[in-house]
Scaffold this motif. Structure first.
Motif, short mmCIF file in Angstrom:
data_model
loop_
_atom_site.label_atom_id
_atom_site.label_comp_id
_atom_site.label_asym_id
_atom_site.label_seq_id
_atom_site.Cartn_x
_atom_site.Cartn_y
_atom_site.Cartn_z
N ALA A 37 0.83 -1.20 0.00
CA ALA A 37 0.00 0.00 0.00
C ALA A 37 0.87 1.25 0.00
O ALA A 37 0.59 2.22 -0.71
CB ALA A 37 -0.94 -0.01 1.20
N SER A 38 1.92 1.24 0.78
CA SER A 38 2.83 2.38 0.85
C SER A 38 3.45 2.66 -0.51
O SER A 38 3.53 3.82 -0.95
CB SER A 38 3.91 2.13 1.89
N GLN A 39 3.88 1.62 -1.19
CA GLN A 39 4.50 1.79 -2.51
C GLN A 39 3.49 2.37 -3.51
O GLN A 39 3.82 3.24 -4.30
CB GLN A 39 5.04 0.45 -3.01
N ARG A 40 2.27 1.90 -3.46
CA ARG A 40 1.26 2.38 -4.41
C ARG A 40 0.83 3.81 -4.08
O ARG A 40 0.52 4.58 -4.99
CB ARG A 40 0.06 1.44 -4.43
N THR A 43 3.24 6.27 -5.59
CA THR A 43 3.13 6.43 -7.05
C THR A 43 1.78 7.04 -7.44
O THR A 43 1.50 7.19 -8.62
CB THR A 43 3.31 5.08 -7.77
N GLY A 44 0.95 7.36 -6.47
CA GLY A 44 -0.33 8.00 -6.74
C GLY A 44 -1.45 7.05 -7.08
O GLY A 44 -2.52 7.48 -7.47
N GLY A 45 -1.24 5.76 -6.90
CA GLY A 45 -2.27 4.79 -7.24
C GLY A 45 -3.31 4.56 -6.16
O GLY A 45 -4.38 4.05 -6.44
N LEU A 46 -3.03 4.98 -4.93
CA LEU A 46 -3.95 4.74 -3.82
C LEU A 46 -4.13 6.01 -3.00
O LEU A 46 -3.21 6.83 -2.89
CB LEU A 46 -3.40 3.67 -2.86
N LEU A 47 -5.30 6.11 -2.39
CA LEU A 47 -5.52 7.17 -1.41
C LEU A 47 -4.76 6.82 -0.13
O LEU A 47 -4.62 5.64 0.19
CB LEU A 47 -7.01 7.28 -1.08
N PHE A 68 -6.68 -2.43 10.06
CA PHE A 68 -7.01 -2.71 8.67
C PHE A 68 -6.11 -3.79 8.10
O PHE A 68 -5.06 -4.11 8.64
CB PHE A 68 -6.85 -1.44 7.83
N ASP A 69 -6.54 -4.32 6.98
CA ASP A 69 -5.73 -5.19 6.12
C ASP A 69 -5.78 -4.57 4.74
O ASP A 69 -6.72 -3.85 4.39
CB ASP A 69 -6.29 -6.61 6.05
N PHE A 70 -4.77 -4.85 3.94
CA PHE A 70 -4.74 -4.37 2.56
C PHE A 70 -4.43 -5.54 1.65
O PHE A 70 -3.50 -6.29 1.89
CB PHE A 70 -3.69 -3.27 2.39
N ASP A 71 -5.23 -5.69 0.60
CA ASP A 71 -5.01 -6.74 -0.39
C ASP A 71 -4.39 -6.10 -1.63
O ASP A 71 -5.08 -5.41 -2.38
CB ASP A 71 -6.32 -7.42 -0.74
N PRO A 72 -3.08 -6.31 -1.85
CA PRO A 72 -2.43 -5.69 -3.00
C PRO A 72 -2.92 -6.21 -4.35
O PRO A 72 -2.74 -5.55 -5.36
CB PRO A 72 -0.95 -6.00 -2.78
N GLN A 73 -3.54 -7.37 -4.36
CA GLN A 73 -4.07 -7.92 -5.62
C GLN A 73 -5.27 -7.11 -6.12
O GLN A 73 -5.45 -6.93 -7.32
CB GLN A 73 -4.50 -9.38 -5.42
N THR A 74 -6.10 -6.64 -5.18
CA THR A 74 -7.35 -5.96 -5.55
C THR A 74 -7.35 -4.48 -5.19
O THR A 74 -8.30 -3.77 -5.54
CB THR A 74 -8.55 -6.63 -4.86
N TRP A 89 -16.56 -5.76 9.20
CA TRP A 89 -15.54 -5.52 8.18
C TRP A 89 -16.13 -4.58 7.15
O TRP A 89 -17.24 -4.79 6.66
CB TRP A 89 -15.14 -6.82 7.49
N VAL A 90 -15.35 -3.57 6.79
CA VAL A 90 -15.76 -2.63 5.75
C VAL A 90 -14.69 -2.66 4.67
O VAL A 90 -13.54 -2.31 4.92
CB VAL A 90 -15.92 -1.20 6.32
N ASP A 91 -15.08 -3.11 3.48
CA ASP A 91 -14.16 -3.16 2.34
C ASP A 91 -14.25 -1.85 1.56
O ASP A 91 -15.35 -1.41 1.20
CB ASP A 91 -14.51 -4.32 1.41
N VAL A 92 -13.08 -1.25 1.31
CA VAL A 92 -13.02 0.05 0.66
C VAL A 92 -12.05 -0.01 -0.52
O VAL A 92 -10.93 -0.53 -0.38
CB VAL A 92 -12.56 1.14 1.66
N ASP A 93 -12.47 0.52 -1.65
CA ASP A 93 -11.59 0.61 -2.81
C ASP A 93 -10.49 1.62 -2.50
O ASP A 93 -10.78 2.80 -2.24
CB ASP A 93 -12.39 1.06 -4.04
N GLY A 94 -9.25 1.18 -2.50
CA GLY A 94 -8.13 2.02 -2.13
C GLY A 94 -7.83 3.12 -3.14
O GLY A 94 -7.18 4.11 -2.81
N ARG A 95 -8.33 2.98 -4.35
CA ARG A 95 -8.09 4.01 -5.37
C ARG A 95 -9.10 5.14 -5.30
O ARG A 95 -8.76 6.29 -5.52
CB ARG A 95 -8.12 3.38 -6.76
N THR A 96 -10.36 4.80 -4.98
CA THR A 96 -11.43 5.80 -5.01
C THR A 96 -11.96 6.16 -3.62
O THR A 96 -12.60 7.19 -3.47
CB THR A 96 -12.62 5.29 -5.84
N GLY A 97 -11.74 5.29 -2.65
CA GLY A 97 -12.31 5.50 -1.31
C GLY A 97 -13.75 5.06 -1.20
O GLY A 97 -14.38 5.22 -0.16
#
Length: 105
Positions: A37-40, A43-47, A68-74, A89-97
């Motif tokens: 998540a930190s790497q993405r 690079t501007g790929g994640l909030l 939290f947990d982060f799934d780098p695949q999705t 559990w609340v699943d959130v799109d890391g790109r859009t929030g």
């Protein structure tokens, strides 16, 4: 001696499952997810996680935030909360929030 090992092993596995652990350990997966998540984010790929938390936490009145947990695949963050003894559990799109789904009470 061998007869004692099997019940002890079963008890340990059951305790791990009740605690939410896995054979690899939930913490191991989360640590790898944090790095990805930190790497993405860089690079501007994640909030940033703090932005996502700031959006979701107010929607969970009376709930304790567990982490939290982060799934780098999705690119999905799963925020975990505890309310009245139930895990949510609340699943959130890391790109859009955008909240994708919520499970639990």
């Amino acid at each position: 001696m061998a007869m004692l090992v099997k019940p002890v092993l079963i008890a340990c596995l059951a305790a791990s499952a009740l605690a939410g652990g896995t054979a690899l350990g939930a913490r191991d997966w989360q640590d790898g997810g944090q790095e990805a998540a930190s790497q993405r984010r860089q690079t501007g790929g994640l909030l940033p996680l703090r932005v996502i938390e700031a959006r979701v936490k107010p929607m969970m009145p009376g709930a304790q935030y567990l982490g939290f947990d982060f799934d780098p695949q999705t690119n999905i963050y799963t925020l975990k909360f505890l309310r009245n003894g139930s895990v949510i559990w609340v699943d959130v799109d890391g790109r859009t929030g955008r909240i994708l789904r919520k499970t639990g009470n």
